[in-house]
Scaffold this motif. Structure first.
Motif, short mmCIF file in Angstrom:
data_model
loop_
_atom_site.label_atom_id
_atom_site.label_comp_id
_atom_site.label_asym_id
_atom_site.label_seq_id
_atom_site.Cartn_x
_atom_site.Cartn_y
_atom_site.Cartn_z
N GLU A 212 0.83 -1.21 0.00
CA GLU A 212 0.00 0.00 0.00
C GLU A 212 0.86 1.27 0.00
N GLU A 213 1.95 1.24 0.76
CA GLU A 213 2.85 2.40 0.82
C GLU A 213 3.50 2.64 -0.53
N LYS A 214 3.85 1.58 -1.23
CA LYS A 214 4.44 1.74 -2.56
C LYS A 214 3.42 2.30 -3.56
N ILE A 215 2.19 1.82 -3.47
CA ILE A 215 1.15 2.31 -4.37
C ILE A 215 0.91 3.80 -4.14
N LEU A 216 0.90 4.22 -2.86
CA LEU A 216 0.69 5.62 -2.52
C LEU A 216 1.94 6.48 -2.73
N GLU A 217 3.06 5.81 -3.06
CA GLU A 217 4.36 6.47 -3.19
C GLU A 217 4.75 7.19 -1.89
N PHE A 218 4.38 6.55 -0.78
CA PHE A 218 4.68 7.11 0.53
C PHE A 218 6.19 7.13 0.79
N ASP A 219 6.92 6.20 0.20
CA ASP A 219 8.38 6.19 0.36
C ASP A 219 9.01 7.44 -0.24
N LYS A 220 8.47 7.91 -1.36
CA LYS A 220 8.98 9.13 -1.99
C LYS A 220 8.68 10.36 -1.13
N ILE A 221 7.50 10.36 -0.52
CA ILE A 221 7.13 11.46 0.38
C ILE A 221 8.07 11.49 1.58
N LYS A 222 8.37 10.31 2.12
CA LYS A 222 9.28 10.24 3.27
C LYS A 222 10.67 10.75 2.91
N GLU A 223 11.14 10.41 1.73
CA GLU A 223 12.47 10.88 1.31
C GLU A 223 12.51 12.40 1.22
N LEU A 224 11.46 12.98 0.66
CA LEU A 224 11.40 14.45 0.59
C LEU A 224 11.34 15.05 1.99
N TRP A 225 10.57 14.44 2.85
CA TRP A 225 10.41 14.90 4.23
C TRP A 225 11.72 14.79 5.00
N LEU A 226 12.46 13.70 4.79
CA LEU A 226 13.73 13.49 5.47
C LEU A 226 14.75 14.59 5.14
N ALA A 227 14.65 15.15 3.96
CA ALA A 227 15.58 16.21 3.57
C ALA A 227 15.41 17.45 4.44
N TYR A 228 14.24 17.65 5.02
CA TYR A 228 13.98 18.81 5.86
C TYR A 228 14.29 18.57 7.34
N ALA A 229 14.47 17.33 7.74
CA ALA A 229 14.72 17.00 9.15
C ALA A 229 16.11 17.47 9.55
N MET A 230 16.21 18.07 10.74
CA MET A 230 17.48 18.61 11.19
C MET A 230 18.17 17.75 12.24
N GLU B 204 18.69 13.65 14.11
CA GLU B 204 18.56 12.21 13.89
C GLU B 204 17.27 11.70 14.51
N GLN B 205 16.86 12.29 15.62
CA GLN B 205 15.61 11.87 16.26
C GLN B 205 14.42 12.15 15.35
N ALA B 206 14.42 13.30 14.69
CA ALA B 206 13.34 13.62 13.75
C ALA B 206 13.37 12.66 12.57
N LYS B 207 14.57 12.36 12.07
CA LYS B 207 14.68 11.43 10.94
C LYS B 207 14.18 10.04 11.31
N THR B 208 14.46 9.62 12.53
CA THR B 208 13.98 8.31 12.99
C THR B 208 12.46 8.29 13.06
N LYS B 209 11.86 9.36 13.57
CA LYS B 209 10.39 9.42 13.64
C LYS B 209 9.77 9.42 12.25
N ILE B 210 10.39 10.12 11.31
CA ILE B 210 9.86 10.14 9.95
C ILE B 210 9.91 8.76 9.33
N ARG B 211 11.00 8.04 9.55
CA ARG B 211 11.12 6.68 8.99
C ARG B 211 10.07 5.74 9.56
N GLU B 212 9.62 5.99 10.80
CA GLU B 212 8.64 5.12 11.45
C GLU B 212 7.19 5.47 11.09
N ILE B 213 6.98 6.60 10.44
CA ILE B 213 5.62 7.05 10.10
C ILE B 213 4.99 6.10 9.08
#
Length: 96
Positions: free
Chosen positions: A4-22, A24-33
């Motif tokens: 389902e995540e691949k169909i929604l391209e949620f992985d691509k959204i996470k990658e874009l979101w990770l670029a804004y994280a400042m 490591e704790q924020a990056k970890t939370k984003i990966r778990e979303i």
């Protein structure tokens, strides 16, 4: 990652979101979303996001500082340890 995540391209959204994280704790939370599966959870999250946006519009963006090292400081404080000079400098720079 499930299908389902691949169909929604949620992985691509996470990658874009990770670029804004400042931190490591924020990056970890984003990966778990994961996408919301229940409408009530989604509505609550949207309400929280709307309130945050209004707060930023009213008060301005918070200062973006590096919080690296704060995890260790918070861990030491929770154990009632004394902070070193270096740890106090980290806290000072985060507060200033």
């Amino acid at each position: 990652m499930n299908q389902e995540e691949k169909i929604l391209e949620f992985d691509k959204i996470k990658e874009l979101w990770l670029a804004y994280a400042m931190t490591e704790q924020a990056k970890t939370k984003i990966r778990e979303i994961v996408p919301y599966l229940w409408e009530t959870e989604l509505i609550a999250a949207l309400r929280e996001t709307t309130e945050s946006k209004l707060l930023i519009e009213k008060c301005g963006n918070p200062p973006l500082v590096s919080l690296s090292g704060m995890d260790e400081v918070l861990m030491a404080v929770s154990k009632d340890d004394c902070l070193s000079a270096a740890q106090l400098e980290i806290v000072k720079s985060a507060l200033v």
